[in-house]
Design an enzyme around this catalytic site. Structure first.
Site, PDB file in Angstrom:
ATOM      1  N   ALA A  17       0.815  -1.221   0.000  1.00 48.06           N
ATOM      2  CA  ALA A  17       0.000   0.000   0.000  1.00 48.06           C
ATOM      3  C   ALA A  17       0.848   1.271   0.000  1.00 48.06           C
ATOM      4  CB  ALA A  17      -0.944  -0.006   1.200  1.00 48.06           C
ATOM      5  N   ASP A  75      11.047  -2.475  -7.834  1.00 44.85           N
ATOM      6  CA  ASP A  75      11.724  -3.361  -6.898  1.00 44.85           C
ATOM      7  C   ASP A  75      12.767  -2.493  -6.229  1.00 44.85           C
ATOM      8  OD1 ASP A  75      11.777  -6.112  -5.858  1.00 44.85           O
ATOM      9  OD2 ASP A  75      13.889  -6.000  -6.375  1.00 44.85           O
ATOM     10  N   PHE A 159       7.353   4.623   4.916  1.00 45.70           N
ATOM     11  CA  PHE A 159       7.081   3.209   5.175  1.00 45.70           C
ATOM     12  C   PHE A 159       8.391   2.434   5.074  1.00 45.70           C
ATOM     13  CE2 PHE A 159       6.790   3.895   0.648  1.00 45.70           C
ATOM     14  CZ  PHE A 159       7.327   2.760   0.068  1.00 45.70           C
TER      15      PHE A 159
END
Length: 200
Positions: A17, A75, A159
């Protein structure tokens, strides 16, 4: 020859998310309609590549093939000098099945403590972005941001490993920064600038 991307629906090949939110914000100005692989119920392919770009391409191609739409995959990971570049491409895996990054950050801190008091705390984030079309065409770009690690973690924005990473020339972590300030300098923003220059 670089292929241009037309405005319209674009799959963000991620179930993370935080990553989807960041990429959606970066795509805002380009007339794209981002939809996440998770929202489309697309499976997450196994990341068998040995580089960031290989894994990004694998994820982008899987989503483009399954959805019939262009797909953008990211990635990215944290590479710590004193740990021989680990966790690197295994950054998400260090967080375990539950994607608990507080666990992953603690693991890095333990490894640095074990490496001794003189172990350098420099690290860098890498982000590989791959854009794939349903016909198998892929364009890939890689961005990087250098910095150092702090302990304990600081900040509640961002995050992943953001709470322990201080970018070069700054005194606060990515997780303490206003998202716009992070977007201006992050590894993802670096790769994104290259992508925009090439395909939009």
């Amino acid at each position: 020859m670089t292929r241009k991307l037309s405005p319209g629906r674009l799959v963000i090949a991620s179930h993370n998310a935080g990553k989807v939110r960041e990429i959606t914000e970066l795509l805002g100005p380009y007339g794209m309609e981002p939809v996440s692989a998770g929202a489309l119920g697309l499976p997450e392919p196994e990341e068998t590549g040995t580089t960031f770009i290989a894994n990004a391409e694998l994820k982008a191609l899987a989503s483009a093939t399954a959805s019939g739409l262009p797909a953008l995959a990211d990635d990215s990971g944290l590479c710590v000098s004193a740990l021989g570049g680990d966790p690197g491409i295994y950054s998400a895996r260090w967080a375990g099945e539950t994607k608990d990054f507080s666990l992953a950050m603690a693991k890095i801190q333990e490894a640095l403590v074990a490496a001794g008091p003189d172990a350098p705390r420099d690290a860098h984030f890498i982000c590989a972005l791959s854009l794939a079309w349903p016909d198998g065409h892929v364009e890939s770009f890689e961005g990087r941001v250098d910095g150092s690690l702090v302990w304990p973690p600081r900040g509640d924005k961002g995050f992943g490993y953001d709470p322990i990473f201080v970018p070069q020339g700054h005194a606060i972590t990515f997780a303490e920064m206003d998202p716009a300030a992070k977007h201006a300098m992050s590894h993802r923003a670096d790769a994104f600038r290259q992508l925009v220059a090439a395909v939009f």
